[in-house]
Design an enzyme around this catalytic site. Structure first.
Site, PDB file in Angstrom:
ATOM      1  N   LYS A 174       1.261  -1.404  -0.177  1.00 40.06           N
ATOM      2  CA  LYS A 174       0.071  -0.331  -0.060  1.00 40.06           C
ATOM      3  C   LYS A 174       1.231   1.554   0.021  1.00 40.06           C
ATOM      4  O   LYS A 174       1.788   1.333   1.205  1.00 40.06           O
ATOM      5  CB  LYS A 174      -1.390   0.423   1.743  1.00 40.06           C
ATOM      6  CG  LYS A 174      -1.813   0.754   1.186  1.00 40.06           C
ATOM      7  CD  LYS A 174      -2.400   1.193   2.587  1.00 40.06           C
ATOM      8  CE  LYS A 174      -2.098   1.617   3.555  1.00 40.06           C
ATOM      9  NZ  LYS A 174      -1.706   3.601   3.524  1.00 40.06           N
ATOM     10  N   ASP A 232      -3.168   4.247  -1.887  1.00 37.39           N
ATOM     11  CA  ASP A 232      -3.871   4.920  -0.763  1.00 37.39           C
ATOM     12  C   ASP A 232      -4.297   6.211  -0.820  1.00 37.39           C
ATOM     13  O   ASP A 232      -3.811   6.621   0.415  1.00 37.39           O
ATOM     14  CB  ASP A 232      -3.856   4.096   0.407  1.00 37.39           C
ATOM     15  CG  ASP A 232      -4.605   4.119   1.567  1.00 37.39           C
ATOM     16  OD1 ASP A 232      -5.530   5.119   0.996  1.00 37.39           O
ATOM     17  OD2 ASP A 232      -3.479   4.704   2.431  1.00 37.39           O
ATOM     18  N   LYS A 238      -6.956   8.724  -0.651  1.00 40.71           N
ATOM     19  CA  LYS A 238      -8.248   8.936   0.085  1.00 40.71           C
ATOM     20  C   LYS A 238      -8.469   9.899  -0.627  1.00 40.71           C
ATOM     21  O   LYS A 238      -8.951  11.648  -0.231  1.00 40.71           O
ATOM     22  CB  LYS A 238      -7.532   9.298   1.483  1.00 40.71           C
ATOM     23  CG  LYS A 238      -7.478   7.526   1.927  1.00 40.71           C
ATOM     24  CD  LYS A 238      -7.540   7.901   4.126  1.00 40.71           C
ATOM     25  CE  LYS A 238      -7.173   6.956   4.571  1.00 40.71           C
ATOM     26  NZ  LYS A 238      -5.534   6.393   3.821  1.00 40.71           N
ATOM     27  N   ASP A 295     -12.776  15.200  -2.995  1.00 40.66           N
ATOM     28  CA  ASP A 295     -13.532  16.934  -3.475  1.00 40.66           C
ATOM     29  C   ASP A 295     -14.529  16.842  -4.291  1.00 40.66           C
ATOM     30  O   ASP A 295     -15.275  16.159  -4.408  1.00 40.66           O
ATOM     31  CB  ASP A 295     -11.856  17.510  -5.104  1.00 40.66           C
ATOM     32  CG  ASP A 295     -11.511  18.838  -4.907  1.00 40.66           C
ATOM     33  OD1 ASP A 295     -11.918  19.326  -4.932  1.00 40.66           O
ATOM     34  OD2 ASP A 295      -9.981  18.866  -3.993  1.00 40.66           O
ATOM     35  N   THR A 354     -10.314   4.153  10.063  1.00 34.36           N
ATOM     36  CA  THR A 354     -10.375   3.310  11.632  1.00 34.36           C
ATOM     37  C   THR A 354     -10.011   3.867  12.791  1.00 34.36           C
ATOM     38  O   THR A 354     -10.259   3.312  13.723  1.00 34.36           O
ATOM     39  CB  THR A 354      -9.459   2.099  11.146  1.00 34.36           C
ATOM     40  OG1 THR A 354      -8.455   2.655  10.919  1.00 34.36           O
ATOM     41  CG2 THR A 354      -9.672   0.958  10.619  1.00 34.36           C
ATOM     42  N   ARG A 410       3.133  -1.217  10.852  1.00 32.75           N
ATOM     43  CA  ARG A 410       3.746  -0.682  12.082  1.00 32.75           C
ATOM     44  C   ARG A 410       3.816  -2.079  12.852  1.00 32.75           C
ATOM     45  O   ARG A 410       5.558  -2.374  12.789  1.00 32.75           O
ATOM     46  CB  ARG A 410       3.127   0.500  12.884  1.00 32.75           C
ATOM     47  CG  ARG A 410       3.460   1.798  12.376  1.00 32.75           C
ATOM     48  CD  ARG A 410       2.596   3.084  13.292  1.00 32.75           C
ATOM     49  NE  ARG A 410       1.526   3.131  12.763  1.00 32.75           N
ATOM     50  CZ  ARG A 410       0.418   3.549  13.460  1.00 32.75           C
ATOM     51  NH1 ARG A 410       0.907   4.752  13.837  1.00 32.75           N
ATOM     52  NH2 ARG A 410      -1.075   3.072  13.478  1.00 32.75           N
TER      53      ARG A 410
HETATM   54  O1  C5P Z   1       0.606   1.167  10.706  1.00 31.18           O
HETATM   55  P1  C5P Z   1      -0.586   0.794  10.661  1.00 31.18           P
HETATM   56  O2  C5P Z   1      -0.703  -0.850  10.079  1.00 31.18           O
HETATM   57  O3  C5P Z   1      -1.489   1.272  11.350  1.00 31.18           O
HETATM   58  O4  C5P Z   1      -1.031   1.337   9.111  1.00 31.18           O
HETATM   59  C1  C5P Z   1      -2.460   1.735   8.594  1.00 31.18           C
HETATM   60  C2  C5P Z   1      -2.300   1.836   7.735  1.00 31.18           C
HETATM   61  O5  C5P Z   1      -3.784   1.950   6.203  1.00 31.18           O
HETATM   62  C3  C5P Z   1      -2.008   3.199   7.062  1.00 31.18           C
HETATM   63  O6  C5P Z   1      -1.076   3.549   5.913  1.00 31.18           O
HETATM   64  C4  C5P Z   1      -3.219   3.826   7.567  1.00 31.18           C
HETATM   65  O7  C5P Z   1      -3.187   5.452   6.416  1.00 31.18           O
HETATM   66  C5  C5P Z   1      -4.031   3.541   6.459  1.00 31.18           C
HETATM   67  N1  C5P Z   1      -5.538   2.925   6.678  1.00 31.18           N
HETATM   68  C6  C5P Z   1      -6.419   3.392   8.081  1.00 31.18           C
HETATM   69  N2  C5P Z   1      -6.795   3.232   8.426  1.00 31.18           N
HETATM   70  C7  C5P Z   1      -8.289   3.917   7.047  1.00 31.18           C
HETATM   71  C8  C5P Z   1      -7.400   4.093   5.736  1.00 31.18           C
HETATM   72  C9  C5P Z   1      -6.273   3.300   5.496  1.00 31.18           C
HETATM   73  O8  C5P Z   1      -5.518   2.664   8.894  1.00 31.18           O
HETATM   74  N3  C5P Z   1      -8.840   4.038   7.155  1.00 31.18           N
END
Ligand code: C5P
Length: 230
Positions: free
Chosen positions: A33, A59, A61, A64, A118, A209
């Site tokens: 991603k 991603d 997002k 607009d 989330t 992470r």
């Molecule tokens: O580090 P972590 O596992 O929390 O990464 C989650 C990834 O998913 C991040 O890049 C974050 O921007 C993305 N994301 C998210 N929630 C969303 C859409 C994308 O956490 N609704």
């Protein structure tokens, strides 16, 4: 039920770091991603590079007015990506016109929408004057996304089974907020383990992470894949 796939989030601000990580993962993940941080640092060429290692979910997002959103989506649809996302709260007209243009440029791209991030919980929704609970807001936006003809949504692992019931099994669920047991939640609020997400029927889980913060990231990826049954 479809097999759950793992996409690793490349949340870096350097091309070298992203490429080094991807190389070290030896094609273990099913895809990657690329989010705003890496895309805005490196530009479109990073997508071409990462696509050589696996499927790319871009991603960005996008959110607009319909005309701007569809043209921005069309531009990035010329890149080698398999999934692109926009915000469902941009509305039905914006989603439909973006979908039409993305299909024209590359019909193989799955266009999905973010329902509720989330990182948002009840309190955060109330702060922006959304006074329904997160679940109802997710349902509402998932149905609007489905009605607009899109391929699926980004949602929390806890919402997958409900969304599949509402929108059908073929409606794609791409799921961040993944936390293997023992890893820290960080800013994520509506979370679950890879195994729970898989049991709930997630099509793709996104993890960042917990992999990078593990002592041995490759081992962390292997454990996640094992939880997904592969
Ligand atoms: O580090 P972590 O596992 O929390 O990464 C989650 C990834 O998913 C991040 O890049 C974050 O921007 C993305 N994301 C998210 N929630 C969303 C859409 C994308 O956490 N609704």
């Amino acid at each position: 039920m479809n097999k759950t796939r793992l996409f690793v989030a490349l949340d870096f601000n350097s091309r070298e770091e992203a490429i080094e990580k991807v190389r070290s993962f030896e094609k273990l993940p099913d895809g990657y991603k690329i989010g705003l941080e890496l895309y805005l640092t490196c530009g479109p060429s990073i997508v071409e590079e990462i696509a050589q290692f696996g499927d790319v979910f871009l991603d960005l997002k996008l959110h607009d007015i319909p005309n701007t959103m569809k043209k921005a989506a069309a531009t990035v649809s010329r890149l080698p990506i398999s999934i692109l996302n926009i915000h469902a709260c941009a509305g039905k007209e914006a989603m439909q016109s973006t979908l039409d243009l993305v299909r024209e440029v590359n019909p193989a791209i799955r266009l999905i929408a973010v329902t509720v991030l989330t990182s948002m919980n009840q309190q955060e929704l109330n702060n922006i004057n959304v006074n329904t609970d997160p679940a109802s807001q997710v349902d509402k936006l998932a149905l609007l996304t489905k009605e607009s003809g899109l391929d699926g949504v980004v949602c929390s692992p806890l919402e997958v089974s409900r969304i599949k019931q509402l929108c059908g099994d073929e409606f794609l669920t791409v799921v961040p907020g993944i936390r293997p047991s023992g890893s820290s939640a960080g800013d994520q609020k509506r979370i679950a383990t890879p195994e729970q997400a898989c049991k709930n029927g997630a099509d793709i889980i996104i993890c960042g992470r917990p992999i990078y913060n593990a002592k041995d990231p490759i081992d962390a990826i292997e454990k996640i894949k094992k939880e997904l049954g592969g």
